[in-house]
Design a protein around this motif. Structure first.
Motif, PDB file in Angstrom:
ATOM      1  N   THR A  67       0.829  -1.196   0.000  1.00  0.00           N
ATOM      2  CA  THR A  67       0.000   0.000   0.000  1.00  0.00           C
ATOM      3  C   THR A  67       0.865   1.248   0.000  1.00  0.00           C
ATOM      4  O   THR A  67       0.357   2.352  -0.057  1.00  0.00           O
ATOM      5  CB  THR A  67      -0.906   0.016   1.246  1.00  0.00           C
ATOM      6  OG1 THR A  67      -0.076  -0.101   2.406  1.00  0.00           O
ATOM      7  CG2 THR A  67      -1.896  -1.121   1.223  1.00  0.00           C
ATOM      8  N   THR A  90       2.314   2.560   2.340  1.00  0.00           N
ATOM      9  CA  THR A  90       1.980   3.362   3.508  1.00  0.00           C
ATOM     10  C   THR A  90       2.592   2.739   4.756  1.00  0.00           C
ATOM     11  O   THR A  90       2.582   1.523   4.917  1.00  0.00           O
ATOM     12  CB  THR A  90       0.447   3.454   3.676  1.00  0.00           C
ATOM     13  OG1 THR A  90      -0.106   4.042   2.498  1.00  0.00           O
ATOM     14  CG2 THR A  90       0.066   4.294   4.879  1.00  0.00           C
ATOM     15  N   ALA A 103       6.927  14.840  17.651  1.00  0.00           N
ATOM     16  CA  ALA A 103       6.788  15.666  16.461  1.00  0.00           C
ATOM     17  C   ALA A 103       8.109  15.692  15.699  1.00  0.00           C
ATOM     18  O   ALA A 103       8.137  15.540  14.480  1.00  0.00           O
ATOM     19  CB  ALA A 103       6.365  17.079  16.850  1.00  0.00           C
ATOM     20  N   VAL A 130       8.972  12.222  14.215  1.00  0.00           N
ATOM     21  CA  VAL A 130       8.157  11.954  13.024  1.00  0.00           C
ATOM     22  C   VAL A 130       8.694  12.714  11.808  1.00  0.00           C
ATOM     23  O   VAL A 130       8.622  12.221  10.683  1.00  0.00           O
ATOM     24  CB  VAL A 130       6.669  12.267  13.290  1.00  0.00           C
ATOM     25  CG1 VAL A 130       5.857  12.241  11.999  1.00  0.00           C
ATOM     26  CG2 VAL A 130       6.095  11.268  14.290  1.00  0.00           C
ATOM     27  N   GLU A 131       9.265  13.894  12.039  1.00  0.00           N
ATOM     28  CA  GLU A 131       9.907  14.621  10.938  1.00  0.00           C
ATOM     29  C   GLU A 131      10.955  13.741  10.270  1.00  0.00           C
ATOM     30  O   GLU A 131      11.048  13.668   9.048  1.00  0.00           O
ATOM     31  CB  GLU A 131      10.588  15.902  11.448  1.00  0.00           C
ATOM     32  CG  GLU A 131       9.670  17.063  11.765  1.00  0.00           C
ATOM     33  CD  GLU A 131       9.058  17.690  10.525  1.00  0.00           C
ATOM     34  OE1 GLU A 131       7.918  18.149  10.635  1.00  0.00           O
ATOM     35  OE2 GLU A 131       9.698  17.693   9.446  1.00  0.00           O
ATOM     36  N   GLU A 190       9.313  10.904   8.342  1.00  0.00           N
ATOM     37  CA  GLU A 190       8.722  11.387   7.090  1.00  0.00           C
ATOM     38  C   GLU A 190       9.785  11.689   6.034  1.00  0.00           C
ATOM     39  O   GLU A 190       9.572  11.450   4.851  1.00  0.00           O
ATOM     40  CB  GLU A 190       7.852  12.623   7.348  1.00  0.00           C
ATOM     41  CG  GLU A 190       6.519  12.256   8.002  1.00  0.00           C
ATOM     42  CD  GLU A 190       5.647  13.458   8.290  1.00  0.00           C
ATOM     43  OE1 GLU A 190       6.196  14.564   8.451  1.00  0.00           O
ATOM     44  OE2 GLU A 190       4.416  13.274   8.358  1.00  0.00           O
ATOM     45  N   ARG A 199       9.424   9.706   2.652  1.00  0.00           N
ATOM     46  CA  ARG A 199       9.123  10.460   1.447  1.00  0.00           C
ATOM     47  C   ARG A 199      10.114  10.136   0.338  1.00  0.00           C
ATOM     48  O   ARG A 199       9.730   9.932  -0.799  1.00  0.00           O
ATOM     49  CB  ARG A 199       9.136  11.955   1.755  1.00  0.00           C
ATOM     50  CG  ARG A 199       8.178  12.754   0.875  1.00  0.00           C
ATOM     51  CD  ARG A 199       8.188  14.218   1.272  1.00  0.00           C
ATOM     52  NE  ARG A 199       8.008  14.360   2.714  1.00  0.00           N
ATOM     53  CZ  ARG A 199       8.422  15.417   3.410  1.00  0.00           C
ATOM     54  NH1 ARG A 199       9.052  16.395   2.813  1.00  0.00           N
ATOM     55  NH2 ARG A 199       8.217  15.474   4.715  1.00  0.00           N
ATOM     56  N   SER A 246       3.963   6.873   2.033  1.00  0.00           N
ATOM     57  CA  SER A 246       3.167   7.780   2.852  1.00  0.00           C
ATOM     58  C   SER A 246       3.252   7.344   4.303  1.00  0.00           C
ATOM     59  O   SER A 246       3.441   6.171   4.603  1.00  0.00           O
ATOM     60  CB  SER A 246       1.690   7.734   2.448  1.00  0.00           C
ATOM     61  OG  SER A 246       1.540   8.038   1.096  1.00  0.00           O
ATOM     62  N   VAL A 247       3.093   8.295   5.201  1.00  0.00           N
ATOM     63  CA  VAL A 247       3.117   7.997   6.627  1.00  0.00           C
ATOM     64  C   VAL A 247       1.770   8.362   7.227  1.00  0.00           C
ATOM     65  O   VAL A 247       1.275   9.457   7.011  1.00  0.00           O
ATOM     66  CB  VAL A 247       4.229   8.811   7.335  1.00  0.00           C
ATOM     67  CG1 VAL A 247       4.149   8.643   8.849  1.00  0.00           C
ATOM     68  CG2 VAL A 247       5.597   8.394   6.822  1.00  0.00           C
ATOM     69  N   VAL A 248       1.149   7.415   7.931  1.00  0.00           N
ATOM     70  CA  VAL A 248      -0.056   7.751   8.683  1.00  0.00           C
ATOM     71  C   VAL A 248       0.220   7.501  10.159  1.00  0.00           C
ATOM     72  O   VAL A 248       0.934   6.571  10.525  1.00  0.00           O
ATOM     73  CB  VAL A 248      -1.310   6.963   8.234  1.00  0.00           C
ATOM     74  CG1 VAL A 248      -1.755   7.405   6.853  1.00  0.00           C
ATOM     75  CG2 VAL A 248      -1.063   5.481   8.255  1.00  0.00           C
ATOM     76  N   LEU A 249      -0.334   8.371  10.996  1.00  0.00           N
ATOM     77  CA  LEU A 249      -0.062   8.336  12.422  1.00  0.00           C
ATOM     78  C   LEU A 249      -1.296   7.982  13.211  1.00  0.00           C
ATOM     79  O   LEU A 249      -2.414   8.277  12.798  1.00  0.00           O
ATOM     80  CB  LEU A 249       0.399   9.717  12.883  1.00  0.00           C
ATOM     81  CG  LEU A 249       1.723  10.217  12.350  1.00  0.00           C
ATOM     82  CD1 LEU A 249       1.680  11.719  12.238  1.00  0.00           C
ATOM     83  CD2 LEU A 249       2.826   9.778  13.287  1.00  0.00           C
ATOM     84  N   SER A 250      -1.079   7.410  14.384  1.00  0.00           N
ATOM     85  CA  SER A 250      -2.179   7.127  15.286  1.00  0.00           C
ATOM     86  C   SER A 250      -1.648   7.315  16.704  1.00  0.00           C
ATOM     87  O   SER A 250      -0.472   7.062  16.955  1.00  0.00           O
ATOM     88  CB  SER A 250      -2.644   5.694  15.057  1.00  0.00           C
ATOM     89  OG  SER A 250      -3.919   5.505  15.576  1.00  0.00           O
ATOM     90  N   ARG A 260      -5.603  -2.623   8.002  1.00  0.00           N
ATOM     91  CA  ARG A 260      -5.629  -1.760   6.834  1.00  0.00           C
ATOM     92  C   ARG A 260      -4.428  -2.026   5.933  1.00  0.00           C
ATOM     93  O   ARG A 260      -4.192  -1.310   4.985  1.00  0.00           O
ATOM     94  CB  ARG A 260      -5.631  -0.282   7.251  1.00  0.00           C
ATOM     95  CG  ARG A 260      -6.435   0.017   8.512  1.00  0.00           C
ATOM     96  CD  ARG A 260      -7.894   0.151   8.245  1.00  0.00           C
ATOM     97  NE  ARG A 260      -8.113   0.999   7.109  1.00  0.00           N
ATOM     98  CZ  ARG A 260      -7.918   2.308   7.129  1.00  0.00           C
ATOM     99  NH1 ARG A 260      -7.431   2.895   8.193  1.00  0.00           N
ATOM    100  NH2 ARG A 260      -8.184   3.008   6.071  1.00  0.00           N
ATOM    101  N   ARG A 261      -3.618  -3.053   6.292  1.00  0.00           N
ATOM    102  CA  ARG A 261      -2.541  -3.506   5.423  1.00  0.00           C
ATOM    103  C   ARG A 261      -1.527  -2.426   5.095  1.00  0.00           C
ATOM    104  O   ARG A 261      -1.178  -2.204   3.933  1.00  0.00           O
ATOM    105  CB  ARG A 261      -3.099  -4.076   4.116  1.00  0.00           C
ATOM    106  CG  ARG A 261      -4.118  -5.152   4.326  1.00  0.00           C
ATOM    107  CD  ARG A 261      -3.790  -6.375   3.539  1.00  0.00           C
ATOM    108  NE  ARG A 261      -4.433  -7.522   4.164  1.00  0.00           N
ATOM    109  CZ  ARG A 261      -3.799  -8.435   4.864  1.00  0.00           C
ATOM    110  NH1 ARG A 261      -2.496  -8.377   5.010  1.00  0.00           N
ATOM    111  NH2 ARG A 261      -4.443  -9.437   5.421  1.00  0.00           N
ATOM    112  N   VAL A 262      -1.045  -1.744   6.114  1.00  0.00           N
ATOM    113  CA  VAL A 262       0.100  -0.873   5.868  1.00  0.00           C
ATOM    114  C   VAL A 262       1.280  -1.802   5.596  1.00  0.00           C
ATOM    115  O   VAL A 262       1.229  -3.000   5.900  1.00  0.00           O
ATOM    116  CB  VAL A 262       0.401   0.051   7.075  1.00  0.00           C
ATOM    117  CG1 VAL A 262      -0.753   1.015   7.306  1.00  0.00           C
ATOM    118  CG2 VAL A 262       0.693  -0.744   8.323  1.00  0.00           C
TER     119      VAL A 262
END
Lengths: 350, 350
Positions: free
Chosen positions: B63, B65, B79, B82-83, B86, B90, B95-99, B118-120
């Motif tokens: 995916t 992701t 924060a 995560v920079e 990313e 990138r 893509s990066v999604v956070l939770s 969700r198969r990241v």
């Protein structure tokens, strides 16, 4: 004749519009005009369309996940907005996943498309930068979408939104400085592309005009680049001397990070805040209370913004009618602003 | 005999182990002992298993992701981590999604499971709190996972990880205070459940012991609750008076937010930092440079932590062998620490 269930396709054929127009109209999507929405709903009723079929199909394919696009998770403003989003989402049993756009239109669209492909139930987009030229791409997003503090005027007509009244905020900041006796008031902004920057500047001009003070163009310092917020501190640091040279006694800063930068510059230059210069920020992030002196600032109800946007999304998921919201910011007076002293000592006018 | 392609199931049957053991062994998952991993790889070679089949199947179902679980996006530490994540993601086109887990074990597992469903392509988990009792649930995660600053010792054997050397950090902080002549040095911690808190405390004790200073139990103030970091400022504010009453002249704080709280308490009590009291933080978040005086702190290479963890995940996705990493923190000396003055004025010993 078989008693086939009426589909959206049937309604679309009868109405002479596309499938997606019917789907959107039945979900009360504001991209469809109120008149057409009403006509299609009326037609659906006449054809005995079972409106809940949408809800049912949505329900069955639900992932119980909401996608949120923020500019950066390093931005403390969005951190607090997301707290509000998560509070409401959690109580509704929904997970929240975040993605960062870095104030880049392409990255924003990529993040939205990614959420779309992964079939989240709905999307919240903060600080959207997409303009007219991306309308088509965005129109293909089939799922409920709510914008938070959108920076694009065109989008407001297309999506539901929760926004802060930036003009009012700018006005409140300057009215506060005027009430303290300041007459030479500057605005320290960050690039002139974003709607929020423009509207805060408008509010600044309105308040000056109402106080019969002429806005002096020289004291409106706007940094050239549309910087990402991470460098707002640098913007404040770099621009502060220009405003001081122009003889201002009070400065309204675009946001708290810019004000922190201005404060750091004052410390370097030996300018006492608030004795020599009053500073007012915007946002009301936690940090604004930790610096010395703590910042007077125009607070955005960040938690409420997040809660409202998420509640709006929940309402859309339940096919309720929703209205766009504009929330009001408010002044929090702290140590960085004070009554104007008779005269600013010459040595500080560098 | 048909020339059927050898499957993982075939290898599992021959080896007398489960499908997932073979799958993990071939992906070099550290949950499988090195010996078993080698045996299974040898068997796969003998059976002419095409190892790339895994990569191929992974590739086709990718995916693009990556899921990242952080405690809270309101935490400025994550924060910056995560920079780094990313940046590397990138450049690899991911893509990066956070939770957010909010330091709650249930929420952490829910976030991981959600990403899994969700198969990241892979998962990064920061500040993990899951312990022995969740091993089974976590073992079912089929996708590559890297932990960042895990708070759980059991997990280190199960997943790949990037960690900061908290013990070294605590040691550096106290050695700095000792070098400035301080002899009564306190530790202001936040609850005693997390590994990072325990190891920073250990580092503190080691440095005191090496300097022939006895750690005085009374000057080790650890707040009772395992607070979320949002209230670290409050912890610092509340605990500071206890340490001052005990007569410390230098304090090593669990992190920068706690140090900011201690600083605010000092301002309220009329204690001058660093003249009356030296403060040392931990993390090196941007905020640590914005307060007055700016904080001396033990910096974590946050960007590097994020980059390393993401690079490790990329290597795992390409089935490369990876080694766990322990990164070293370093001292950044700023205004909040200074040489011990001959005597602390009595009036400040409240």
């Amino acid at each position: 004749m078989s008693k086939r269930r009426i589909s959206i396709q049937d309604i679309a054929r009868r109405a002479g519009v596309s499938h997606s127009t019917v789907s959107r109209a039945l979900r009360d999507n504001s991209v469809i005009s109120p008149k057409v929405r009403e006509e299609i709903k009326q037609l659906a009723r006449e054809m005995n369309y079972v409106p809940n079929a949408i809800a049912q199909s949505l329900l069955s394919s639900r992932t119980n996940t909401i996608g949120v696009v923020v500019t950066s998770i390093a931005d403390p403003f969005f951190a607090e907005v997301v707290e509000g989003i998560e509070q409401v989402a959690r109580s509704a049993g929904l997970s929240v996943v975040l993605s960062a756009s870095h104030r880049d239109v392409e990255e924003e669209i990529a993040a939205i498309n990614n959420f779309n492909r992964r079939r989240v139930d709905g999307i919240l987009v903060a600080d959207s930068r997409t303009g007219k030229q991306h309308m088509k791409q965005l129109a293909q997003i089939a799922m409920p979408t709510v914008l938070i503090n959108s920076q694009s005027k065109e989008q407001s007509q297309m999506f539901h939104s929760v926004e802060i009244d930036d003009r009012l905020g700018g006005k409140l900041a300057v009215e506060h400085l005027v009430s303290l006796g300041h007459k030479r008031i500057g605005y320290l902004g960050v690039g002139d592309h974003s709607k929020s920057n423009q509207q805060r500047l408008e509010g600044y001009r309105m308040a000056l005009s109402e106080a019969n003070l002429s806005p002096m163009s020289v004291v409106v310092a706007i940094s050239d680049e549309d910087n990402i917020r991470a460098s707002d501190v640098a913007t404040g640091q770099q621009m502060l001397p220009k405003l001081v040279t122009a003889g201002v006694t009070g400065i309204f800063c675009y946001n708290d990070m810019v004000a922190v930068g201005a404060l750091l510059a004052c410390q370097e230059l030996g300018i006492s805040v608030p004795q020599d210069l009053s500073l007012v920020g915007f946002d009301g992030i936690a940090l604004s209370g930790y610096v010395t002196p703590p910042l007077t600032t125009i607070c955005q109800p960040m938690l409420e913004i997040g809660c409202s946007a998420m509640q709006m999304l929940l309402d859309l998921l339940q096919e309720k009618t929703v209205e766009n919201r504009v929330l009001s910011p408010f002044l929090v007076q702290r140590g960085s602003s004070a009554a104007l002293l008779p005269k600013v000592p010459k040595q500080y006018l560098i």
